[in-house]
Design an enzyme around this catalytic site. Structure first.
Site, PDB file in Angstrom:
ATOM      1  N   ASP A 192       0.871  -1.188   0.000  1.00 11.20           N
ATOM      2  CA  ASP A 192       0.000   0.000   0.000  1.00 11.20           C
ATOM      3  C   ASP A 192       0.904   1.234   0.000  1.00 11.20           C
ATOM      4  O   ASP A 192       1.790   1.363   0.847  1.00 11.20           O
ATOM      5  CB  ASP A 192      -0.901  -0.020   1.246  1.00 11.20           C
ATOM      6  N   GLU A 235      -4.504   2.322  -4.535  1.00 11.11           N
ATOM      7  CA  GLU A 235      -3.040   2.376  -4.500  1.00 11.11           C
ATOM      8  C   GLU A 235      -2.485   1.181  -3.741  1.00 11.11           C
ATOM      9  O   GLU A 235      -1.487   1.276  -3.059  1.00 11.11           O
ATOM     10  CB  GLU A 235      -2.540   3.703  -3.892  1.00 11.11           C
TER      11      GLU A 235
END
Ligand code: GH3
Ligand code: MG
Ligand code: MG
Ligand code: MG
Length: 317
Positions: A192, A235
């Site tokens: 992440d 993301e």
């Protein structure tokens, strides 16, 4: 045997997966009880650049289907409709899931059957002795369709990384291979990006998109042959490493950090910030009683949470 296929199933799948990105040999699975028919189709299709995998009954055909993910299945109507309901459903469901066109050949075409054949999900119903050039053209057409759809369905449009659908499919396939003792294990890093909202806030959403693309590019520089990067969502990414080694996973992630540090978001701006990420690593050894993909991901996610809670820009197990 004249029908032996040189490439291993693993090799064929690899090619097939590569086909989701580039042009590479396409496989046609021919399931027929008729040896002459198979040989004849094989000669024809190989002359057109296809590789042919053959099976003499539906049971073996199904095994080949799962192992090789062909671009087209060519099957005798007698085999499809007289091998039992369960196997027929299995073939039709698997080919539908993977967008693999099924072409049924019939020795004696019965127009009255056509409706039922098409209704079952079969894409084409043709006479077994159809003109060979026409058959070649038909199969090329269907193979192109299959590869196009698979590419569209398995890849993330923004970054070109594989998507979550592919991740689930690939991981369950590999977990199954580990259970069958045909795979040496793997490692998954769930990644992440750190403070990515700030990137959007500072530079705008378009720049954020560019950062995601740059991230995927840099992942490509540390990936080895069988490693696969998937965009899990937003993301977040899942990097599948083809060996069950924590150490190797950590080394690749630190190589990635070095690459990203050298590649600032906007080197001309004094507000430049490096792209950083946190990762949770989960290793599955060859002898581990592996379970479900969701469990694997959820454990990697717990480790990712630890990395975030410990200050970000690091990996945890
Ligand atoms: P951290 O993970 O370190 O806790 O902080 P963060 O700022 O990354 O936190 P969060 O996961 O809440 O935010 C992710 C942000 O990523 C929010 C969302 O706007 C952004 N994002 C997700 N997908 C995209 C995308 O496709 N393009 C762009 N530009 N931004 C995206
Ligand atoms: Mg996030
Ligand atoms: Mg978050
Ligand atoms: Mg984040």
């Amino acid at each position: 045997s004249p029908l032996s296929v040189q490439a291993s199933a693993e090799e064929r799948r690899k090619n097939k997966r590569a086909a989701a990105g580039n042009a590479s040999p396409q496989f046609v699975l021919v399931i027929s009880t008729d040896m002459d028919h198979i040989v004849c189709r094989r000669n024809l299709l190989e002359a057109s650049g296809f590789q042919v995998i053959a099976a003499f009954d539906l049971k073996r055909g199904l095994k080949q289907l799962y192992d090789t993910l062909p671009s087209v299945v060519l099957i005798d109507d007698s085999l499809l409709f007289n091998s039992g309901e369960e196997m027929r459903q299995q073939l039709l469901e698997k080919t539908a899931t993977d967008f693999i066109p099924v072409i049924v050949t019939a020795k004696d075409m019965n127009p009255a059957d056509a409706k039922n054949v098409y209704a079952s999900g079969v894409m084409d119903y043709i006479p077994a002795d159809k003109n060979s050039e026409e058959i070649s053209a038909l199969i090329s057409n269907r193979a192109r369709f299959c590869d196009y759809v698979n590419r569209a369905v398995l890849k993330d449009e923004l970054t070109g990384a594989y998507n979550r659908r592919f991740l689930n499919r690939e991981l369950s396939y590999r977990l199954q291979r580990i259970r069958e003792n045909e795979h040496d294990g793997l490692a998954v890093a769930l990644i992440d990006l750190d403070h990515f909202k700030q990137v959007n806030d500072l530079y705008g959403h378009a720049k954020g998109d560019e950062v995601l693309q740059a991230f995927v590019q840099e992942c490509g520089t540390v990936a080895e042959n069988e490693d696969i990067l998937c965009r899990y969502g937003g993301e977040e990414f899942a990097f599948i490493f083809n060996r069950p080694s924590v150490k190797e996973a950590q080394l690749k992630l630190s190589a990635l950090r070095v690459r990203l540090n050298e590649r600032l978001i906007d080197s001309r701006s004094d507000r430049s910030v490096p792209i950083q990420f946190s990762a949770g690593i989960r290793v599955i050894a060859a002898d581990e009683e592996t379970r479900h993909v969701d469990e694997l991901i959820s454990e990697a996610d717990d480790a990712l949470y630890k990395a975030k809670a410990s200050g970000r820009n690091q990996d945890c197990l």
